[in-house]
Write an enzyme that holds these catalytic residues in place. Structure first.
Site, PDB file in Angstrom:
ATOM      1  N   THR A  11       0.849  -1.459  -0.014  1.00 24.18           N
ATOM      2  CA  THR A  11       0.098   0.161   0.007  1.00 24.18           C
ATOM      3  C   THR A  11       0.841   1.249  -0.059  1.00 24.18           C
ATOM      4  O   THR A  11       0.272   2.519  -0.141  1.00 24.18           O
ATOM      5  CB  THR A  11      -1.032   0.047   1.263  1.00 24.18           C
ATOM      6  OG1 THR A  11      -0.081  -0.001   2.523  1.00 24.18           O
ATOM      7  CG2 THR A  11      -1.940  -1.159   1.157  1.00 24.18           C
ATOM      8  N   GLY A  12       2.042   1.053   0.045  1.00 20.85           N
ATOM      9  CA  GLY A  12       2.826   2.209   0.043  1.00 20.85           C
ATOM     10  C   GLY A  12       3.198   3.014  -1.236  1.00 20.85           C
ATOM     11  O   GLY A  12       2.613   2.262  -2.252  1.00 20.85           O
ATOM     12  N   VAL A  14       5.856   3.146  -3.254  1.00 24.55           N
ATOM     13  CA  VAL A  14       6.588   2.315  -4.034  1.00 24.55           C
ATOM     14  C   VAL A  14       5.669   0.730  -4.382  1.00 24.55           C
ATOM     15  O   VAL A  14       5.863   0.209  -5.543  1.00 24.55           O
ATOM     16  CB  VAL A  14       7.883   1.905  -3.506  1.00 24.55           C
ATOM     17  CG1 VAL A  14       8.758   0.718  -4.537  1.00 24.55           C
ATOM     18  CG2 VAL A  14       8.877   3.130  -3.483  1.00 24.55           C
ATOM     19  N   SER A  40      -2.615  -1.884   7.940  1.00 20.35           N
ATOM     20  CA  SER A  40      -3.125  -2.335   6.471  1.00 20.35           C
ATOM     21  C   SER A  40      -3.840  -3.437   6.321  1.00 20.35           C
ATOM     22  O   SER A  40      -4.503  -3.884   5.504  1.00 20.35           O
ATOM     23  CB  SER A  40      -2.195  -1.939   5.209  1.00 20.35           C
ATOM     24  OG  SER A  40      -1.645  -0.604   5.329  1.00 20.35           O
ATOM     25  N   ARG A  99      21.686  -3.663   1.752  1.00 22.60           N
ATOM     26  CA  ARG A  99      22.700  -3.297   0.761  1.00 22.60           C
ATOM     27  C   ARG A  99      23.964  -3.396   0.876  1.00 22.60           C
ATOM     28  O   ARG A  99      24.692  -3.935   0.015  1.00 22.60           O
ATOM     29  CB  ARG A  99      22.388  -1.926   0.194  1.00 22.60           C
ATOM     30  CG  ARG A  99      20.799  -1.373  -0.142  1.00 22.60           C
ATOM     31  CD  ARG A  99      20.482  -0.013  -0.464  1.00 22.60           C
ATOM     32  NE  ARG A  99      19.240   0.089  -0.831  1.00 22.60           N
ATOM     33  CZ  ARG A  99      18.731   1.182  -0.703  1.00 22.60           C
ATOM     34  NH1 ARG A  99      19.183   2.423  -0.496  1.00 22.60           N
ATOM     35  NH2 ARG A  99      17.352   1.411  -1.216  1.00 22.60           N
ATOM     36  N   CYS A 129      17.853   4.940  -5.375  1.00 18.29           N
ATOM     37  CA  CYS A 129      17.474   5.413  -6.396  1.00 18.29           C
ATOM     38  C   CYS A 129      18.538   6.264  -7.388  1.00 18.29           C
ATOM     39  O   CYS A 129      18.598   6.106  -8.557  1.00 18.29           O
ATOM     40  CB  CYS A 129      16.218   6.314  -6.231  1.00 18.29           C
ATOM     41  SG  CYS A 129      16.316   7.649  -4.936  1.00 18.29           S
ATOM     42  N   GLN A 156      17.264  15.886  -6.683  1.00 20.99           N
ATOM     43  CA  GLN A 156      16.207  14.902  -6.351  1.00 20.99           C
ATOM     44  C   GLN A 156      14.880  15.509  -6.228  1.00 20.99           C
ATOM     45  O   GLN A 156      14.730  16.491  -5.560  1.00 20.99           O
ATOM     46  CB  GLN A 156      16.932  14.038  -5.212  1.00 20.99           C
ATOM     47  CG  GLN A 156      18.178  13.376  -5.556  1.00 20.99           C
ATOM     48  CD  GLN A 156      18.857  12.528  -4.650  1.00 20.99           C
ATOM     49  OE1 GLN A 156      19.917  12.251  -4.516  1.00 20.99           O
ATOM     50  NE2 GLN A 156      18.050  11.655  -4.033  1.00 20.99           N
ATOM     51  N   LYS A 214      25.793   6.650   0.422  1.00 22.20           N
ATOM     52  CA  LYS A 214      24.977   5.609  -0.398  1.00 22.20           C
ATOM     53  C   LYS A 214      25.629   5.510  -1.895  1.00 22.20           C
ATOM     54  O   LYS A 214      26.277   4.547  -2.133  1.00 22.20           O
ATOM     55  CB  LYS A 214      23.568   5.646  -0.540  1.00 22.20           C
ATOM     56  CG  LYS A 214      22.818   5.372   0.965  1.00 22.20           C
ATOM     57  CD  LYS A 214      21.491   5.520   0.796  1.00 22.20           C
ATOM     58  CE  LYS A 214      20.696   5.372   2.155  1.00 22.20           C
ATOM     59  NZ  LYS A 214      19.311   5.725   2.188  1.00 22.20           N
ATOM     60  N   HIS A 243      14.651  12.095 -10.744  1.00 17.90           N
ATOM     61  CA  HIS A 243      15.609  12.645 -10.366  1.00 17.90           C
ATOM     62  C   HIS A 243      16.845  12.872 -11.429  1.00 17.90           C
ATOM     63  O   HIS A 243      16.674  12.312 -12.446  1.00 17.90           O
ATOM     64  CB  HIS A 243      16.553  11.634  -9.479  1.00 17.90           C
ATOM     65  CG  HIS A 243      15.883  11.276  -8.069  1.00 17.90           C
ATOM     66  ND1 HIS A 243      14.912  12.071  -7.374  1.00 17.90           N
ATOM     67  CD2 HIS A 243      16.308  10.383  -7.140  1.00 17.90           C
ATOM     68  CE1 HIS A 243      14.626  11.642  -6.195  1.00 17.90           C
ATOM     69  NE2 HIS A 243      15.440  10.735  -6.051  1.00 17.90           N
ATOM     70  N   ASN A 316      12.647   8.118 -10.303  1.00 19.50           N
ATOM     71  CA  ASN A 316      12.695   7.529  -9.335  1.00 19.50           C
ATOM     72  C   ASN A 316      12.085   6.752  -8.528  1.00 19.50           C
ATOM     73  O   ASN A 316      12.563   5.715  -7.977  1.00 19.50           O
ATOM     74  CB  ASN A 316      13.205   8.760  -8.128  1.00 19.50           C
ATOM     75  CG  ASN A 316      11.934   9.719  -7.858  1.00 19.50           C
ATOM     76  OD1 ASN A 316      11.639  10.415  -8.629  1.00 19.50           O
ATOM     77  ND2 ASN A 316      11.475   9.636  -6.700  1.00 19.50           N
TER      78      ASN A 316
END
Length: 341
Positions: A11-12, A14, A40, A99, A129, A156, A214, A243, A316
């Site tokens: 539901t977000g 992304v 949710s 990551r 991103c 960005q 990052k 971006h 992005n």
């Protein structure tokens, strides 16, 4: 056999794009389910013309699932992604939690798809991103002349902060239009409308933001070369989606503008728009809802023996997040790299 899918954090911001990309890419699956937190769980969600009930994230929910597409905060991911992996799924995780784990591949399919051959923890990390679009543009140039140093400045979009970032920007723009008092910033570090924010991320070491670090560390891991010097400056601009990056590249050997343009034109996932005189340049507005990385303003840097400047733009939310995750899943299926049950 077609895989069974689970979308976590459906539901977000992304998660919503993930659902759209799965449909647009006609990703074939034998079953699909949608998972989220207690807030949710139990709600309904529409996907591909059908209605699904969102399930709670719990170990039993991952039984029989082959691929998990996860877009949750890192704090949730640290618990839910290993949970899914223990159930036998390959998790494609969009958070920053995994990551830099040496046992977790960090993958951009156009750059290092072969890293998916070995997934020791059952988790694949989706990069940041801003890093994704940069390495897609760097890889074909690296293959010609090997990269010595990269200096990158990013511009960005507000949506990098999710829906709350867009709410901030939209409310500020609306208040300006109505001549009302500017509402206080809630998602961004300061007023973004009519402004540029070089401090819209958590502070990191040596005066750099976490976002900047990052870009350094992820570039090394994805490109497989920690000798590349990366000097980043990230900034937030009043753009909703897309971006942009100004990238200066110094190479170890000679490379011409013509060679660079030809290599980028042939590179997977890249579209070259490089005629500023006619207005053919990459713009954030033009990259919205596109999966490609757009490159333009390719020109020689006269201050070093082997240098180029390029301008790179991408959506992005799509290539910078959802699309890259779906492309990872596509590689796993197409190359038969999913574990056999």
């Amino acid at each position: 056999m077609e895989p069974s899918l689970a979308v976590v954090g459906a539901t977000g911001a992304v998660g919503e794009i993930l659902r759209r990309v799965l449909v647009e890419h006609r990703f074939a699956y034998r079953a699909i389910k949608f998972l989220a937190s207690e807030r949710s769980a139990g709600k309904s969600i529409e996907f591909a013309g059908k209605t699904f009930t969102i399930e709670l994230i719990r170990p039993e929910a991952f039984a029989g699932v082959d691929i998990v597409l996860s877009s949750t905060p890192s704090s949730v991911s640290l618990e839910s992604s290993p949970m899914a992996a223990r159930a036998g799924a390959i998790v494609i995780d969009n958070s920053s939690a995994w990551r830099m784990d040496p046992e977790v591949p960090l993958v951009v399919p156009e750059v290092n798809a072969d890293a998916l051959r070995q997934i020791p923890k059952g988790i694949v990390a989706n990069p940041n991103c801003s890093t994704i679009q940069m390495v897609v543009a760097l890889k074909p140039l690296y293959d010609i002349a090997r990269i010595k140093r990269v200096v990158v400045a990013t511009y960005q979009a507000s949506s990098g902060k999710g829906a709350t970032g867009l709410n901030d920007l939209d409310a500020q723009i609306a208040s300006i239009g109505r001549g009302e008092k500017m509402p206080a910033a809630t998602a961004h570090a300061a007023q973004l409308a009519g402004n540029v924010l070089p401090h819209d991320w958590k502070a990191g070491a040596d005066g750099y933001t976490e976002e900047e670090w990052k870009m350094v560390k992820e570039t090394h891991k994805i490109m497989g070369d920690d000798r590349i010097l990366v000097s980043p400056t990230t900034a937030r601009v009043p753009v909703r989606v897309g971006h942009s990056e100004a990238i200066n590249i110094e190479f170890h050997s000679a490379i011409t503008v013509e060679q660079a343009r030809a290599a980028l034109s042939k590179a997977p996932g890249v579209i070259v728009l490089d005629d500023p005189a006619t207005g053919e340049v990459p713009l954030p507005l033009d990259c919205v809802d596109r999966d490609e990385v757009f490159v333009g303003r390719i020109r020689r840097d006269p201050t070093v023996p082997h240098g180029l400047n390029i301008w790179v733009v991408a959506d992005n939310l799509r290539k910078g997040a959802a699309t890259n995750a779906v492309q990872i899943a596509e590689v796993l299926v197409q190359r038969g790299w999913l574990p056999r049950r």
